[in-house]
Enzyme design. Structure first.
Site, PDB file in Angstrom:
ATOM      1  N   ASN A  60      17.579  20.795  27.948  1.00  0.00           N
ATOM      2  CA  ASN A  60      18.011  22.207  28.381  1.00  0.00           C
ATOM      3  C   ASN A  60      17.332  23.335  28.376  1.00  0.00           C
ATOM      4  OD1 ASN A  60      20.234  20.481  28.907  1.00  0.00           O
ATOM      5  ND2 ASN A  60      21.435  21.385  26.968  1.00  0.00           N
ATOM      6  N   ASN A  64      28.298  10.733  25.055  1.00  0.00           N
ATOM      7  CA  ASN A  64      28.609  11.202  26.536  1.00  0.00           C
ATOM      8  C   ASN A  64      29.822  11.309  26.941  1.00  0.00           C
ATOM      9  OD1 ASN A  64      27.277  12.524  28.417  1.00  0.00           O
ATOM     10  ND2 ASN A  64      26.562  10.406  29.518  1.00  0.00           N
ATOM     11  N   HIS A  74      11.581  20.766  28.528  1.00  0.00           N
ATOM     12  CA  HIS A  74      11.768  21.257  29.984  1.00  0.00           C
ATOM     13  C   HIS A  74      11.580  22.818  30.198  1.00  0.00           C
ATOM     14  CE1 HIS A  74      13.631  17.498  31.453  1.00  0.00           C
ATOM     15  NE2 HIS A  74      12.624  17.107  31.345  1.00  0.00           N
ATOM     16  N   ARG A  89      20.649  31.859  37.013  1.00  0.00           N
ATOM     17  CA  ARG A  89      20.939  30.805  35.624  1.00  0.00           C
ATOM     18  C   ARG A  89      20.439  31.738  34.409  1.00  0.00           C
ATOM     19  NH1 ARG A  89      18.705  25.766  35.459  1.00  0.00           N
ATOM     20  NH2 ARG A  89      20.372  25.416  34.384  1.00  0.00           N
ATOM     21  N   THR A 107      23.348  13.518  28.348  1.00  0.00           N
ATOM     22  CA  THR A 107      22.458  13.312  29.309  1.00  0.00           C
ATOM     23  C   THR A 107      22.871  12.123  30.144  1.00  0.00           C
ATOM     24  OG1 THR A 107      20.074  13.008  29.837  1.00  0.00           O
ATOM     25  CG2 THR A 107      20.875  12.350  27.348  1.00  0.00           C
ATOM     26  N   SER A 108      22.354  12.214  31.225  1.00  0.00           N
ATOM     27  CA  SER A 108      22.923  11.223  32.573  1.00  0.00           C
ATOM     28  C   SER A 108      21.642  10.081  32.267  1.00  0.00           C
ATOM     29  CB  SER A 108      23.035  11.690  33.903  1.00  0.00           C
ATOM     30  OG  SER A 108      21.725  12.261  34.244  1.00  0.00           O
ATOM     31  N   CYS A 150      -3.108  32.272  35.000  1.00  0.00           N
ATOM     32  CA  CYS A 150      -3.959  32.080  33.569  1.00  0.00           C
ATOM     33  C   CYS A 150      -3.142  31.476  32.554  1.00  0.00           C
ATOM     34  CB  CYS A 150      -4.398  33.513  33.260  1.00  0.00           C
ATOM     35  SG  CYS A 150      -3.130  34.505  32.595  1.00  0.00           S
ATOM     36  N   TYR A 181      16.587  31.178  39.523  1.00  0.00           N
ATOM     37  CA  TYR A 181      16.531  31.387  38.110  1.00  0.00           C
ATOM     38  C   TYR A 181      17.085  32.486  37.459  1.00  0.00           C
ATOM     39  CZ  TYR A 181      14.490  26.622  38.110  1.00  0.00           C
ATOM     40  OH  TYR A 181      14.269  25.296  38.204  1.00  0.00           O
TER      41      TYR A 181
HETATM   42  P1  NAD Z   1      22.775  15.750  34.148  1.00  0.00           P
HETATM   43  O1  NAD Z   1      23.662  16.708  34.638  1.00  0.00           O
HETATM   44  O2  NAD Z   1      22.121  14.691  34.836  1.00  0.00           O
HETATM   45  O3  NAD Z   1      23.954  14.930  33.112  1.00  0.00           O
HETATM   46  C1  NAD Z   1      24.717  15.594  32.135  1.00  0.00           C
HETATM   47  C2  NAD Z   1      25.570  14.340  31.651  1.00  0.00           C
HETATM   48  O4  NAD Z   1      26.333  15.150  30.708  1.00  0.00           O
HETATM   49  C3  NAD Z   1      26.414  13.673  32.262  1.00  0.00           C
HETATM   50  O5  NAD Z   1      26.134  12.049  31.744  1.00  0.00           O
HETATM   51  C4  NAD Z   1      27.661  13.986  32.059  1.00  0.00           C
HETATM   52  O6  NAD Z   1      28.778  12.437  31.994  1.00  0.00           O
HETATM   53  C5  NAD Z   1      27.609  14.384  30.524  1.00  0.00           C
HETATM   54  N1  NAD Z   1      28.602  15.465  30.390  1.00  0.00           N
HETATM   55  C6  NAD Z   1      29.149  16.254  31.270  1.00  0.00           C
HETATM   56  N2  NAD Z   1      29.952  17.106  30.457  1.00  0.00           N
HETATM   57  C7  NAD Z   1      29.986  16.619  29.190  1.00  0.00           C
HETATM   58  C8  NAD Z   1      30.839  17.221  28.058  1.00  0.00           C
HETATM   59  N3  NAD Z   1      31.693  17.931  28.181  1.00  0.00           N
HETATM   60  N4  NAD Z   1      30.588  16.296  26.905  1.00  0.00           N
HETATM   61  C9  NAD Z   1      29.549  15.445  26.938  1.00  0.00           C
HETATM   62  N5  NAD Z   1      28.857  14.963  27.929  1.00  0.00           N
HETATM   63  C10 NAD Z   1      29.072  15.750  29.307  1.00  0.00           C
HETATM   64  O7  NAD Z   1      21.932  16.442  33.003  1.00  0.00           O
HETATM   65  P2  NAD Z   1      20.591  16.035  32.213  1.00  0.00           P
HETATM   66  O8  NAD Z   1      20.682  14.513  32.061  1.00  0.00           O
HETATM   67  O9  NAD Z   1      20.474  16.929  31.143  1.00  0.00           O
HETATM   68  O10 NAD Z   1      19.328  16.168  33.296  1.00  0.00           O
HETATM   69  C11 NAD Z   1      19.581  17.352  33.876  1.00  0.00           C
HETATM   70  C12 NAD Z   1      18.249  18.139  34.156  1.00  0.00           C
HETATM   71  O11 NAD Z   1      18.680  19.428  34.480  1.00  0.00           O
HETATM   72  C13 NAD Z   1      17.452  18.254  32.908  1.00  0.00           C
HETATM   73  O12 NAD Z   1      16.216  18.139  33.171  1.00  0.00           O
HETATM   74  C14 NAD Z   1      17.790  19.870  32.496  1.00  0.00           C
HETATM   75  O13 NAD Z   1      16.711  20.445  32.333  1.00  0.00           O
HETATM   76  C15 NAD Z   1      18.188  20.409  33.771  1.00  0.00           C
HETATM   77  N6  NAD Z   1      19.672  21.158  33.361  1.00  0.00           N
HETATM   78  C16 NAD Z   1      19.764  22.075  32.497  1.00  0.00           C
HETATM   79  C17 NAD Z   1      20.909  22.881  32.265  1.00  0.00           C
HETATM   80  C18 NAD Z   1      21.051  23.803  30.668  1.00  0.00           C
HETATM   81  O14 NAD Z   1      19.987  24.297  30.468  1.00  0.00           O
HETATM   82  N7  NAD Z   1      22.081  23.964  30.470  1.00  0.00           N
HETATM   83  C19 NAD Z   1      22.031  22.625  33.059  1.00  0.00           C
HETATM   84  C20 NAD Z   1      22.008  21.977  34.261  1.00  0.00           C
HETATM   85  C21 NAD Z   1      20.492  21.228  34.388  1.00  0.00           C
END
Ligand code: NAD
Length: 233
Positions: A93, A202, A110, A60, A177-178, A121, A57
């Site tokens: 995110n 998406n 999240h 990140r 989001t996937s 605490c 983290y």
């Molecule tokens: P995911 O990685 O599972 O899915 C990402 C989705 O975004 C996919 O469906 C993909 O096709 C789409 N995508 C990729 N590039 C794109 C673009 N340029 N334009 C539009 N769509 C695009 O992510 P998720 O569904 O958010 O779930 C993953 C988990 O991981 C979440 O809970 C999140 O908290 C965490 N996460 C967060 C971050 C961040 O904060 N930036 C990054 C990675 C993962």
């Protein structure tokens, strides 16, 4: 009788930040791909090896601090400002790019990379750039600082507030989001059950694409500004 104000509820995922240089969950070769989820995104992984989790983290947090909001984040902020109804942004995110793009009152279900949480605490405070297992809580003084991130197996933040918004939504939009992580993946069904129209934006159809009434596919920096412009004219 006054017409009910329209309410748009927007759920965003890692895809909206991809073009700002932050890898998505499933990016090949990205930070996430180099680690097993069980090791870096579960309470059990943190108990086993807190240093590994902090290092993950920390990396990140540094990366996210350097990232800039893109046109998709900025377009949503414009929508919040100019739409005559209410626009609620709920994000999975943990970066702060919606806020950097000018959005207000973003619900981080999240958690946030910028936050630290005391496992002893529950006190919260702004995370230092680098956290380590020895980092102490300013309230309890316990060396039990963890990132303020909701890990797999934990309950996301603000669920009651989000459900209340979904029950009032006239339009629900999922962006980048996937639709594989619950409970967020269940929001489209919840919104539909309350009568909302639903739109998926998406890169490509998600696993739940057929549960949405309409779609816009392509990179978020193109599709989101186009959708916002269409809505505001
Ligand atoms: P995911 O990685 O599972 O899915 C990402 C989705 O975004 C996919 O469906 C993909 O096709 C789409 N995508 C990729 N590039 C794109 C673009 N340029 N334009 C539009 N769509 C695009 O992510 P998720 O569904 O958010 O779930 C993953 C988990 O991981 C979440 O809970 C999140 O908290 C965490 N996460 C967060 C971050 C961040 O904060 N930036 C990054 C990675 C993962």
């Amino acid at each position: 009788m006054q017409a009910k104000r329209e309410k748009i509820v927007i759920l965003t995922g890692a895809g909206i930040s991809a073009e700002s240089g932050l890898g998505t969950f499933r990016d090949e070769g990205g930070l996430w791909a180099q680690h097993a989820i069980e090791d870096v995104a579960t309470p059990e992984g943190f108990a086993r090896n807190p240093r590994l989790v902090h290092d993950f983290y920390n990396a990140r947090r540094i990366q996210a601090a350097e990232a800039k909001a893109n046109k998709a984040h900025q377009a949503l902020a414009q929508l919040q400002e100019h739409f005559p109804g209410e626009v609620v942004i709920v994000t999975q995110n943990v970066d702060s790019l919606h806020e950097k793009g000018g959005a207000r009152n973003v619900i981080h279900m999240h958690g946030v990379l910028e936050g630290a949480l005391c496992a002893t605490c529950d006190h919260r405070w702004p995370a230092p750039d680098e956290m380590e297992p020895e980092t102490t809580c300013p309230h309890s003084s316990a060396p039990s600082a963890r990132p303020d991130i909701v890990w797999f197996g934990e309950i996301p933040y603000a669920m009651e507030e989000i459900e209340a918004h979904l029950s009032e939504a006239s339009l629900f939009v999922a962006i980048g989001t996937s639709a594989q992580v619950y409970p967020a993946a269940g929001f489209v069904e919840a919104a539909r059950s309350f009568g909302a129209e639903t739109l998926e934006i998406n890169l490509e159809p998600s696993d739940l694409a057929n549960r949405f009434h309409s779609h816009r596919f392509g990179p978020a920096t193109e599709t989101v500004p186009e959708w916002v412009a269409a809505l505001l004219t």
